[in-house]
Design a protein around this motif. Sequence first.
Motif, PDB file in Angstrom:
ATOM      1  N   ARG A 204       0.826  -1.211   0.000  1.00  0.00           N
ATOM      2  CA  ARG A 204       0.000   0.000   0.000  1.00  0.00           C
ATOM      3  C   ARG A 204       0.863   1.265   0.000  1.00  0.00           C
ATOM      4  O   ARG A 204       0.509   2.278  -0.612  1.00  0.00           O
ATOM      5  N   VAL A 208       0.402   5.006  -1.780  1.00  0.00           N
ATOM      6  CA  VAL A 208       0.138   6.177  -0.943  1.00  0.00           C
ATOM      7  C   VAL A 208       1.318   7.135  -0.946  1.00  0.00           C
ATOM      8  O   VAL A 208       1.154   8.362  -1.043  1.00  0.00           O
ATOM      9  N   ASP A 212       1.259   5.565   6.427  1.00  0.00           N
ATOM     10  CA  ASP A 212      -0.177   5.267   6.428  1.00  0.00           C
ATOM     11  C   ASP A 212      -0.402   4.137   7.417  1.00  0.00           C
ATOM     12  O   ASP A 212      -0.579   2.989   7.048  1.00  0.00           O
ATOM     13  N   ARG A 321      -8.019   1.443   8.378  1.00  0.00           N
ATOM     14  CA  ARG A 321      -7.302   2.468   7.613  1.00  0.00           C
ATOM     15  C   ARG A 321      -8.334   3.341   6.915  1.00  0.00           C
ATOM     16  O   ARG A 321      -9.441   2.890   6.606  1.00  0.00           O
ATOM     17  N   LEU A 324      -8.596   5.222   0.508  1.00  0.00           N
ATOM     18  CA  LEU A 324      -7.598   5.845  -0.367  1.00  0.00           C
ATOM     19  C   LEU A 324      -8.273   6.653  -1.463  1.00  0.00           C
ATOM     20  O   LEU A 324      -9.386   6.352  -1.884  1.00  0.00           O
ATOM     21  N   GLU A 325      -7.569   7.662  -1.950  1.00  0.00           N
ATOM     22  CA  GLU A 325      -8.071   8.423  -3.092  1.00  0.00           C
ATOM     23  C   GLU A 325      -7.948   7.624  -4.375  1.00  0.00           C
ATOM     24  O   GLU A 325      -8.757   7.777  -5.295  1.00  0.00           O
ATOM     25  N   THR A 326      -6.930   6.781  -4.457  1.00  0.00           N
ATOM     26  CA  THR A 326      -6.748   5.925  -5.628  1.00  0.00           C
ATOM     27  C   THR A 326      -6.082   4.637  -5.198  1.00  0.00           C
ATOM     28  O   THR A 326      -5.364   4.598  -4.194  1.00  0.00           O
ATOM     29  N   TRP A 327      -6.331   3.561  -5.952  1.00  0.00           N
ATOM     30  CA  TRP A 327      -5.715   2.260  -5.673  1.00  0.00           C
ATOM     31  C   TRP A 327      -4.570   1.976  -6.652  1.00  0.00           C
ATOM     32  O   TRP A 327      -3.973   0.899  -6.585  1.00  0.00           O
ATOM     33  N   CYS A 341      -6.390  -2.118  -0.019  1.00  0.00           N
ATOM     34  CA  CYS A 341      -6.842  -0.772  -0.400  1.00  0.00           C
ATOM     35  C   CYS A 341      -8.147  -0.364   0.259  1.00  0.00           C
ATOM     36  O   CYS A 341      -8.407   0.828   0.430  1.00  0.00           O
ATOM     37  N   HIS A 342      -8.998  -1.318   0.652  1.00  0.00           N
ATOM     38  CA  HIS A 342     -10.266  -0.945   1.299  1.00  0.00           C
ATOM     39  C   HIS A 342     -10.588  -1.931   2.420  1.00  0.00           C
ATOM     40  O   HIS A 342     -11.544  -2.703   2.341  1.00  0.00           O
ATOM     41  N   TYR A 387     -14.493   1.167  -7.168  1.00  0.00           N
ATOM     42  CA  TYR A 387     -14.163   2.103  -6.098  1.00  0.00           C
ATOM     43  C   TYR A 387     -15.392   2.502  -5.267  1.00  0.00           C
ATOM     44  O   TYR A 387     -15.372   2.431  -4.035  1.00  0.00           O
ATOM     45  N   THR A 391     -15.801   1.335  -1.413  1.00  0.00           N
ATOM     46  CA  THR A 391     -15.695   2.422  -0.442  1.00  0.00           C
ATOM     47  C   THR A 391     -16.985   2.578   0.347  1.00  0.00           C
ATOM     48  O   THR A 391     -16.967   2.825   1.563  1.00  0.00           O
TER      49      THR A 391
END
Length: 489
Positions: A204, A208, A212, A321, A324-327, A341-342, A387, A391
């Motif tokens: 990750r 990032v 994180d 966590r 994230l804005e993007t993976w 990521c999620h 996403y 999310t």
Amino acid sequence: MNNFVTVGTTAPTDGPPMAAAMKGTAPIEPSLELYQGRRAALPLNIVVVGCGLGGLAAAFCLAMAGHKVTILESVATIGEIGAGIFVGPNVTRLLIRWGLGRRLHEVAVEPEALNIRRWCTGETLSWTQWGDSMAQKYGAPPYHVHRADLHRMLYDLAEPHVKIRTNCRVVSMNPSVPTLMLKSGEVVHADLVIGADGLKSTMRHFVVGTPDELRFTGDTAYRAVLPTEILLVDPDLRSLVETPEITTWLGPERHVVAYNIRAKEEYNIVLCYIDRGPPEGLWRIEESTDRMKEEFVGWEPRIQKLLSLIPSTLKWKLMDRAPLETWIHEDGKFALLGDACHPMLPFAGQGAAMAIEDAAVLGNLFSHLSSRAQIAPLLHAYEAIRYERATNAQTFSRLSKATLHLADGLEQEQRDSKMRATMDNALKKARGEVPFDGTDTDTKGNTNEWNDERKNAIQFGYDADEEAEKWWRQHGENEIDPIRVPSTL
């Protein structure tokens, strides 16, 4: 309920031994028509980091799409980990499509209903029919399964088609090439890297780019698994096995979830509570059963009996966590998947589901690949499809705790009253009678989210392959398929 075994040689090895405790021997019959029989015109060399549920599913799907796939796993020996998990129709439809239907039927348990009870009296507050009703409505059954059994299924599914390397800890990465440096000093080259190394993901960081760290949520769960034979001899507990429901007891700052797994041979129990202890320290430890019992003093007699039967338990601090804005790494050759990521808290039962859905979409999209210039656009398509759904599930899993843990009082009474009203209609429908108002409108926005028909349709009616095929028809044929450049690097 054993932990992951991390012993073995110091050099990377191929093909990890699997623990013998897993259940299930039914044959796997993989479909030959995944992705409508389509395979990538240009096979890639793909590395998947992580041999968990998401990593194995991604490796299998990408291999079925025509690619050469290698899994790098940091531990030396893969053993049994975790306990029971819920897999809804959105997941079982994929597992069955992949050839795991007979294996699931052999080891899993199909819950007949969701039964929500009050903590101190055991009174049923809400009852929702599942089982055959859910299978008919969404085209696939819901199951409870031991995580180790599901992991073994996916391992057996993927292993003939991919290379699995253990004791391969990634210590650094150049996402632009991409290359990965292992702890042994070996450098691994790939055309595409998928980071599927779970909640404690080290991959990750490469997306990032800044620290994180995991965050303790303030919640802790005790987990235990009991042989059902000891429940069956107790008149008060026998029905918990004979009527396979998912039973949830709601109480102040606490809740308990319990259900059958392993063909009703074992009973899985999870007890969650708000932990006011220090956040530091190990986040998974063996805990005294006396300490566990102290947290649930005054709960109804069946809970007390279940607690008295537990010889030992694992205490899990629930870690999280931020979304994230993007993976996807900016250079377009590396992406994250699943808990990397999620990550999901366990309150909605969708963590494994989101990772497996990710894998299905990724494999489906990459079955269209015909040029290296399409790698980045296909990764962004994967993110575009997945996403929002993942999310939203991540956010919902956080918010669900508030409803589960209400203190006794007016708000709790209002919640329980709404649940009872919806239950009356659910029972009528189960008997084949017309609900009181003749519609399902009363389920919308209900405090029991599992009774919200609209949300259930979104959650359980989802087909990851259909979503990927739909995206390709609407966007891919015009935006990605025309991208053609020489395939050499």
